[in-house]
Motif scaffolding. Structure first.
Motif, PDB file in Angstrom:
ATOM      1  N   PHE A 906       0.806  -1.219   0.000  1.00  0.00           N
ATOM      2  CA  PHE A 906       0.000   0.000   0.000  1.00  0.00           C
ATOM      3  C   PHE A 906       0.843   1.275   0.000  1.00  0.00           C
ATOM      4  CE2 PHE A 906      -2.734   3.259   1.907  1.00  0.00           C
ATOM      5  CZ  PHE A 906      -3.852   3.141   1.093  1.00  0.00           C
ATOM      6  N   LEU A 907       1.695   1.440   0.993  1.00  0.00           N
ATOM      7  CA  LEU A 907       2.474   2.678   1.055  1.00  0.00           C
ATOM      8  C   LEU A 907       3.547   2.728  -0.020  1.00  0.00           C
ATOM      9  CD1 LEU A 907       3.028   3.513   4.840  1.00  0.00           C
ATOM     10  CD2 LEU A 907       1.391   4.491   3.245  1.00  0.00           C
ATOM     11  N   TYR A 908       4.032   1.568  -0.491  1.00  0.00           N
ATOM     12  CA  TYR A 908       5.161   1.562  -1.429  1.00  0.00           C
ATOM     13  C   TYR A 908       4.852   0.798  -2.714  1.00  0.00           C
ATOM     14  CZ  TYR A 908       7.186   2.422   3.141  1.00  0.00           C
ATOM     15  OH  TYR A 908       7.429   2.898   4.400  1.00  0.00           O
ATOM     16  N   GLY A 909       3.578   0.542  -3.020  1.00  0.00           N
ATOM     17  CA  GLY A 909       3.311  -0.315  -4.162  1.00  0.00           C
ATOM     18  C   GLY A 909       2.096   0.084  -4.972  1.00  0.00           C
ATOM     19  N   ARG A 910       1.658  -0.867  -5.795  1.00  0.00           N
ATOM     20  CA  ARG A 910       0.574  -0.590  -6.724  1.00  0.00           C
ATOM     21  C   ARG A 910      -0.756  -0.358  -6.027  1.00  0.00           C
ATOM     22  NH1 ARG A 910       0.316  -1.998 -12.829  1.00  0.00           N
ATOM     23  NH2 ARG A 910       2.335  -2.924 -13.308  1.00  0.00           N
ATOM     24  N   SER A 911      -1.021  -1.049  -4.924  1.00  0.00           N
ATOM     25  CA  SER A 911      -2.358  -0.937  -4.334  1.00  0.00           C
ATOM     26  C   SER A 911      -2.620   0.480  -3.813  1.00  0.00           C
ATOM     27  CB  SER A 911      -2.564  -1.973  -3.230  1.00  0.00           C
ATOM     28  OG  SER A 911      -1.637  -1.804  -2.186  1.00  0.00           O
ATOM     29  N   GLY A 912      -1.600   1.167  -3.296  1.00  0.00           N
ATOM     30  CA  GLY A 912      -1.786   2.556  -2.880  1.00  0.00           C
ATOM     31  C   GLY A 912      -2.091   3.459  -4.072  1.00  0.00           C
ATOM     32  N   TRP A 913      -1.419   3.204  -5.191  1.00  0.00           N
ATOM     33  CA  TRP A 913      -1.655   3.967  -6.415  1.00  0.00           C
ATOM     34  C   TRP A 913      -3.097   3.761  -6.898  1.00  0.00           C
ATOM     35  CZ3 TRP A 913      -0.307   7.531  -9.899  1.00  0.00           C
ATOM     36  CH2 TRP A 913      -0.741   7.409 -11.211  1.00  0.00           C
ATOM     37  N   TYR A 914      -3.539   2.514  -6.938  1.00  0.00           N
ATOM     38  CA  TYR A 914      -4.893   2.249  -7.420  1.00  0.00           C
ATOM     39  C   TYR A 914      -5.944   2.706  -6.413  1.00  0.00           C
ATOM     40  CZ  TYR A 914      -2.801  -0.424 -11.217  1.00  0.00           C
ATOM     41  OH  TYR A 914      -2.087  -0.783 -12.323  1.00  0.00           O
ATOM     42  N   TYR A 915      -5.615   2.702  -5.143  1.00  0.00           N
ATOM     43  CA  TYR A 915      -6.549   3.216  -4.140  1.00  0.00           C
ATOM     44  C   TYR A 915      -6.789   4.707  -4.387  1.00  0.00           C
ATOM     45  CZ  TYR A 915      -8.958   3.167   0.367  1.00  0.00           C
ATOM     46  OH  TYR A 915      -9.925   3.210   1.358  1.00  0.00           O
ATOM     47  N   ALA A 916      -5.698   5.446  -4.669  1.00  0.00           N
ATOM     48  CA  ALA A 916      -5.843   6.873  -4.956  1.00  0.00           C
ATOM     49  C   ALA A 916      -6.710   7.090  -6.201  1.00  0.00           C
ATOM     50  CB  ALA A 916      -4.474   7.505  -5.144  1.00  0.00           C
ATOM     51  N   GLN A 917      -6.604   6.218  -7.197  1.00  0.00           N
ATOM     52  CA  GLN A 917      -7.445   6.348  -8.384  1.00  0.00           C
ATOM     53  C   GLN A 917      -8.910   6.093  -8.056  1.00  0.00           C
ATOM     54  OE1 GLN A 917      -6.010   4.998 -12.270  1.00  0.00           O
ATOM     55  NE2 GLN A 917      -4.163   4.268 -11.246  1.00  0.00           N
ATOM     56  N   LEU A 918      -9.159   5.128  -7.128  1.00  0.00           N
ATOM     57  CA  LEU A 918     -10.542   4.923  -6.685  1.00  0.00           C
ATOM     58  C   LEU A 918     -11.094   6.182  -6.025  1.00  0.00           C
ATOM     59  CD1 LEU A 918     -10.521   1.321  -5.133  1.00  0.00           C
ATOM     60  CD2 LEU A 918     -11.540   2.032  -7.296  1.00  0.00           C
TER      61      LEU A 918
END
Length: 934
Positions: A906-918
């Motif tokens: 989350f803090l350093y990977g793809r899921s944080g990026w996609y969370y921000a897009q959500l």
């Protein structure tokens, strides 16, 4: 050469060996060397006349003496050093310096007295010397008998002029891999094994790559004999400067696919040599491996994966071996934090002693180099994965023929690894301490403490039988060796005969190597094609000890950055286990390095990923990867969390508390409370001992205090009153500032925590003096808005915009601060305009992460827009998102962590990026409460 001349020459050679080891009591071994030389040269004189001219006796004997001295010195040194350091307890030795003790130990009287104290040492030294002599005779006799075959295969010519035994572990009576060299410069490698898996490898390779152009050299040329093998000596060579690296790593990926298909293991850094034409596997004993019969779904998955080969780094959380032993190579070998080795200190002096030092892996000939410079495999992950994918496709077209070859090829065998070799090495080393050298039984008692667990053996009687065999081998300094013929299930032990239980029944494994190879082939093609490619990226990312040290733009082989469905599809391919216990492999931060493991529930990594999946599932009305995040969380939670005794453990982002937070956040997103049961976290904190560093927001008590302000259930956690008082005492005068300002590790993190507590009404109940928190915040807000303090991070272009140290985090904390001291939304918007301007207009780096990069900027712009009724910031966030994708959408982006191909965290990977897009596309998507959600 006359006998007298030979004797004179050998005496001189013996003295040379003693002189070479003069600083480690080399004279102690003079008698043993002399006896060994006499036994060896007598054998030569009994041989047929032509044989006497076949070897250069002085040169070969010299090499043999060197090997015996090295082995015996290693065995006896700890005992001699211990005796020297305890000489004060012996009146006859008291007062001796190093040279005097060395002379005494080298004398017949001294040697006899020392060995009399340690009979087991005497036996081991004599056994080692005798076995070295016998092994030399065996190898040289084989070279003589096979001379014509060797000449034809390896162009050997003239006399044998060199002999180097002891390459690798000794097995079955001290037999070792050895080099034999001839007068014309040719060298051949002798391997003391009756059968080999190489015929199978050659047969399978011939089906898909008859001319060798696809896989490259793959393995050495071999001459097989009934009791041994001869192989060419493969030399490490530099790669060609232009296309060489790309071709090498592409072939490495292809070779990895072939070996994974067959089920190979134990192909570590000593078993592969890098050459200009491609990697060469020099040991195929473990080409096929029988899997463990009892293992978790993830462990079974990893056994079937490319990681089981050990060609690539496989550094797992909690594993004993925490160093990179991979064949692809370690670019920055560091010392183990868990494995210690003994190193000699101050040799040849009165201070000679042993000291512990971290075990450090040795990487040399397995590393690909150009002009002597080692290449970083992480930078060639694109070529490695492309090669793996190509080979999988090619092998798939020949699958039926390959299976037929495996069924029909006979006369091969495998070495079955029952436990890691390093474990034998550690027990052997421990058993040579003088405390265990009084008798064989004393050593046996120690060796019998080997863990009673063996890979592939379930029945207690089978494990007991293997343990007895292991102890017997280790007693004579052999590393236990187990093998199976291709069509047998009976395990052959260290004496070459079947291992039997106490009742005399042979120990049988669940399948034959032939059956295991066929199952491995089927599993290789049945598993999702992208799974091993993902593992390769994860593995290479874990290859360095400090992932923050060197940051290079990685090559991305996965879905494009704006392809969230594609990334989720890749993630879905990783899921293993039953529907109610799903999990998958992912990398996680452990200190400064990445370690592999199952999904973990910590919010900054696996926990945040689960929250993203829950939000994405809510948007789509169904699970987006085929696994319920709540079920994954239940699987990931340990049975019991450790007691939190440090500030870091009570962080809601990275500590043990973060696992609890993930469960609470999943409940907020609709997870069944009966399935998501966060555990109670036991704590033991001495508040009076806390320093200002303990009130870190990301990793400490500032984050904890914010957690207590945002979550209603204290779950038995420490009271906030004493912590608040301590924080206010340590935070410094609110009208001035020195040091870091940033949210994650500086002043604004503490201010954010105090602001959250004030907003939640915890001020009066939490401190000794009513209103103390609000007074502190009022003074700080006024001072900051006047002075706009800046630290180095805020002045640095690389980190100026980040959430952790830059204006993105400052704006978040300052917004909470201003609302806590009574500012209206409009007043806060006006006050924060300079910080927001920085977030919007500062330069864009390629970092997508929440902590350091674009995801944090996007999320915080959405948060500010919603909290301060500032809709224009959502427009700015969408524009920033578009600018980022225009510049980095096709590649060049990173997570701010080393050269890592992909991270799901989350803090350093793809899921944080996609969370921000959500968050950009759906106002209902909220951050976790401890990150500002509501």
């Amino acid at each position: 050469m006359s006998e007298e001349t030979l004797e004179t020459l050998l005496r001189q050679r013996i003295e040379d060996k003693i002189e070479d080891k003069a600083d480690v009591f080399g004279g102690f071994h003079r008698q043993l060397l002399a006896e060994s030389a006499r036994r060896f040269t007598r054998w030569d004189r009994l041989a047929e006349p032509e044989f006497a001219d076949f070897i250069d006796l002085p040169a070969v004997t010299d090499a043999l003496l060197h090997a015996i001295m090295a082995a015996c010195s290693d065995i006896g040194l700890r005992t001699i050093v211990t005796a020297f350091r305890s000489r004060g307890t012996d009146p006859a030795l008291a007062g001796m310096d190093y040279d005097e003790f060395h002379a005494w130990a080298a004398s017949e009287h001294g040697r006899k007295e020392l060995l009399g104290r340690f009979p087991e040492l005497d036996r081991l030294l004599r056994l080692t010397a005798a076995r070295r002599v016998e092994h030399a005779r065996r190898v040289l006799q084989a070279a003589w008998e096979d001379r014509h075959l060797l000449h034809n295969a390896f162009a050997t010519s003239g006399r044998v002029v060199s002999f180097v035994p002891g390459l690798g572990d000794p097995h079955r009576g001290g037999r070792t891999v050895s080099f034999v060299g001839w007068e014309n410069g040719a060298t051949a490698v002798y391997k003391p094994q009756q059968d080999s898996a190489q015929p199978l490898l050659e047969a399978v390779r011939s089906v898909a790559d008859a001319d060798g152009g696809f896989f490259g050299p793959l393995h050495p040329a071999t001459v097989a004999r009934p009791t041994h093998l001869w192989q060419e000596r493969v030399q490490h060579t530099d790669l060609y400067e232009t296309a060489g690296p790309a071709r090498y790593f592409r072939r490495f990926g292809r070779v990895a696919a072939l070996l994974t298909m067959l089920g190979a293991t134990d192909l570590h850094n000593e078993n592969v040599i890098a050459t200009a034409e491609g990697p060469v596997v020099i040991d195929t004993e473990t080409l096929v491996s029988l899997p463990a019969t009892q293992a978790s779904p993830l462990n079974r998955e990893l056994e079937a994966s490319v990681l089981n080969t050990l060609l690539f780094p496989a550094r797992f959380s909690g594993a004993t071996v925490d160093v990179d032993l991979s064949a692809v190579g370690c670019v920055s070998p560091g010392g183990s934090q868990k494995l210690q080795s003994h190193g000699l200190v101050d040799a040849g002096t009165d201070q000679i002693r042993f000291d512990q030092a971290p075990a450090v892996p040795q990487h040399r000939t397995n590393m690909a180099t150009v002009r002597g410079e080692q290449l970083d495999p992480r930078l060639w992950v694109g070529e490695i994965t492309a090669g793996f994918d190509e080979a999988r496709a090619l092998l798939g077209t020949h699958r039926t023929a390959i299976e037929r070859v495996v069924e029909r090829t006979s006369g091969w065998s495998i070495r079955q690894v029952l436990r890691p070799t390093y474990l034998y090495a550690r027990f052997l080393e421990a058993s040579l301490h003088p405390a265990h050298l009084a008798s064989p039984s004393a050593r046996a008692d120690l060796l019998a403490k080997l863990p009673p667990r063996h890979r592939g053996l379930d029945a207690p009687e089978a494990s007991d039988a293997a343990l007895r065999d292991e102890v017997a081998a280790l007693l004579d300094l052999d590393v236990p060796f187990y093998d199976l013929p291709c069509d047998s299930r009976q395990l052959r032990g260290s004496d070459g005969r079947p291992v039997v239980t106490a009742s005399g029944d042979p120990v049988e494994l669940p399948s034959t190597p032939q059956q295991a190879a066929l199952r491995s082939i089927a599993a290789f093609f049945d598993r999702p094609a992208g799974r091993d490619l993902t593992y390769l990226g994860y593995a290479l990312g874990s290859s360095v000890d400090d992932v923050w040290d060197v940051r290079r733009p990685p090559v991305h082989a996965g879905p494009a950055l704006d392809d969230a469905p594609g990334w989720r599809a890749d993630l879905a391919e990783l899921v293993v286990g039953e529907a109610d216990r799903p999990t998958w492999l992912m990398p996680r931060l452990d200190g400064d390095g990445l370690r592999l493991g199952a999904v973990d529930p910590a919010l900054h990594e696996g926990g945040g990923l689960l929250l993203y999946l829950a939000e994405a599932g809510r948007a789509h009305g169904t699970s987006v990867i085929g696994a319920d995040p709540a079920a994954v969380y239940a699987t990931a939670m340990p049975p019991q969390l450790p007691t939190a005794t440090t500030a870091a453990a009570l962080s809601p982002f990275t500590g043990a508390l973060s696992a609890v937070v993930t469960g609470l956040e999943l409940r907020r997103r609709g997870a069944d409370p009966a399935r998501v049961v966060p555990p109670t976290l036991a704590t033991d904190i001495d508040v009076r001992s806390l320093s200002i560093d303990d009130f870190d927001y990301l990793n400490g008590f500032a984050g904890y205090l914010l957690h207590r302000a945002e979550y209603t259930d204290d779950n038995g956690l420490p009271a906030i009153g004493p912590l608040l008082d301590r924080l206010l005492d340590l935070d410094g005068p609110p009208t001035g500032h020195e040091g870091e300002l940033g949210l994650a590790h500086g002043r604004f993190g503490r201010i954010a925590a105090l602001s959250a507590l004030a907003l939640s009404g915890a001020d009066d109940s939490g401190t000794d003096d009513s209103g103390r928190v609000r007074e502190h915040l009022d003074a700080f807000a006024s001072a900051y808005l006047r002075h706009r303090w800046q630290d180095d991070s805020l002045r640095d272009a690389a980190s100026r915009s980040s959430w952790c140290k830059g204006y993105t985090g400052v704006a978040f904390a300052a917004a909470k601060l201003l609302r806590a001291v009574g500012y209206s939304a409009q007043q806060a918007r006006e006050a924060l305009a300079p910080e927001v301007e920085h977030i919007i207009n500062n330069a864009i780096s390629g970092d997508i992460s929440f902590c350091h990069g674009a995801a944090g900027r996007l999320a915080m712009l959405c948060w500010l827009a919603d909290r301060l009724d500032w809709p224009a910031l959502r427009v700015e966030a969408a524009a920033l998102h578009g600018r980022f994708l225009d510049r980095y959408g096709e590649g060049g982006w990173s997570f701010g962590i080393g050269s890592v191909t992909d991270l799901p965290s989350f803090l350093y990977g793809r899921s944080g990026w996609y969370y921000a897009q959500l968050m950009l596309s759906d106002r209902r998507v909220e951050l976790p409460l401890c990150l500002g959600g509501r």
